[in-house]
Design an enzyme around this catalytic site. Structure first.
Site, PDB file in Angstrom:
ATOM      1  N   GLY A  48       0.834  -1.190   0.000  1.00 14.65           N
ATOM      2  CA  GLY A  48       0.000   0.000   0.000  1.00 14.65           C
ATOM      3  C   GLY A  48       0.867   1.236   0.000  1.00 14.65           C
ATOM      4  N   GLN A  53       2.978   9.925   1.141  1.00 13.23           N
ATOM      5  CA  GLN A  53       4.257   9.217   1.186  1.00 13.23           C
ATOM      6  C   GLN A  53       5.134   9.542  -0.024  1.00 13.23           C
ATOM      7  OE1 GLN A  53       2.255   5.276   2.236  1.00 13.23           O
ATOM      8  NE2 GLN A  53       4.275   5.126   3.203  1.00 13.23           N
ATOM      9  N   CYS A  95       6.073   0.119   7.412  1.00 12.04           N
ATOM     10  CA  CYS A  95       5.669   1.266   6.590  1.00 12.04           C
ATOM     11  C   CYS A  95       6.810   1.627   5.652  1.00 12.04           C
ATOM     12  CB  CYS A  95       5.335   2.446   7.501  1.00 12.04           C
ATOM     13  SG  CYS A  95       4.813   3.928   6.633  1.00 12.04           S
ATOM     14  N   LEU A  96       6.482   1.895   4.397  1.00 16.21           N
ATOM     15  CA  LEU A  96       7.508   2.272   3.425  1.00 16.21           C
ATOM     16  C   LEU A  96       8.198   3.578   3.803  1.00 16.21           C
ATOM     17  CD1 LEU A  96       5.712   1.302   0.082  1.00 16.21           C
ATOM     18  CD2 LEU A  96       7.484   0.025   1.326  1.00 16.21           C
ATOM     19  N   HIS A 137      -4.308   1.228   7.510  1.00 15.42           N
ATOM     20  CA  HIS A 137      -2.973   1.837   7.572  1.00 15.42           C
ATOM     21  C   HIS A 137      -2.876   3.008   6.590  1.00 15.42           C
ATOM     22  CE1 HIS A 137       1.540   1.528   8.005  1.00 15.42           C
ATOM     23  NE2 HIS A 137       1.446   2.176   6.852  1.00 15.42           N
ATOM     24  N   GLU A 138      -3.318   2.785   5.351  1.00 13.12           N
ATOM     25  CA  GLU A 138      -3.236   3.849   4.342  1.00 13.12           C
ATOM     26  C   GLU A 138      -4.197   4.982   4.659  1.00 13.12           C
ATOM     27  OE1 GLU A 138      -0.672   3.750   2.542  1.00 13.12           O
ATOM     28  OE2 GLU A 138      -0.253   1.649   3.001  1.00 13.12           O
ATOM     29  N   HIS A 141      -2.626   7.317   7.014  1.00 15.07           N
ATOM     30  CA  HIS A 141      -1.697   8.249   6.352  1.00 15.07           C
ATOM     31  C   HIS A 141      -2.435   9.506   5.867  1.00 15.07           C
ATOM     32  CE1 HIS A 141       2.275   6.499   6.217  1.00 15.07           C
ATOM     33  NE2 HIS A 141       1.797   5.331   5.818  1.00 15.07           N
TER      34      HIS A 141
END
Length: 173
Positions: A48, A53, A95-96, A137-138, A141
């Site tokens: 995701g 991000q 997380c990226l 999660h997304e 963000h």
């Protein structure tokens, strides 16, 4: 085009995103952003990616729980709203934007989200287990919330301390 993923410490990650405006739906700019986000997510081996991000404060996420392996399961969620959630699951999350760090996070077992497509149509997506986790999660963000906020104060402090050390060594940009 692969975009640079913004890392923890950049204030853009903790800002509330603005909705994608009506006039943006169907535009080449929006299609290009979505394409870039998928390419960026796949290159980073993520499941995701939210627009902040990559430094864009828009309510837009891309999700593919296949992680770029096997049959693709792409989802584009624009201006998403979680309309229902049920149950609880606890599992490891990363997380990226915080590469190399994970922690156990409690999320709903199932969620239903209402969203817009690139062309502006309305859609609904129900997710269970991993997909439910990724949707939540997304969505966090988009509200300026990182998964660190869901960890214990001790675990969060340990991760932040390690990131400060990496930053001092010039290994965290």
């Amino acid at each position: 085009m692969v975009r640079k993923i913004v890392k923890y410490g950049n204030p853009v990650l903790e800002e509330m995103c603005k909705p994608v405006a009506e006039e943006e739906f169907g535009s080449e700019d929006l299609r290009s952003l979505v394409s870039d986000m998928f390419e960026t997510m796949y290159q980073a081996r993520g499941v995701g990616l939210a627009a902040p991000q990559v430094g864009v404060l828009k309510r837009l996420t891309v999700i593919d729980c296949s992680g770029g392996e096997g049959e693709a399961q792409p989802h584009i969620l624009i201006n998403p709203e979680i309309v229902s959630q049920e149950g609880t699951q606890v599992g490891s999350e990363g997380c990226l934007s915080i590469p190399g760090f994970t922690g156990n996070v409690s999320r709903p077992m199932t969620v239903c989200t209402r969203y817009r497509t690139v062309d502006g149509d309305w859609g609904e997506l129900e997710g269970e287990e991993l997909l439910a986790r990724v949707i939540c999660h997304e969505n966090d963000h988009l509200n300026g919330v990182l998964f660190l906020r869901h960890l214990s104060k001790l675990k969060r402090g340990m991760i932040k301390k390690k990131i400060r050390a990496l930053r001092k060594q010039g290994e965290w940009d």
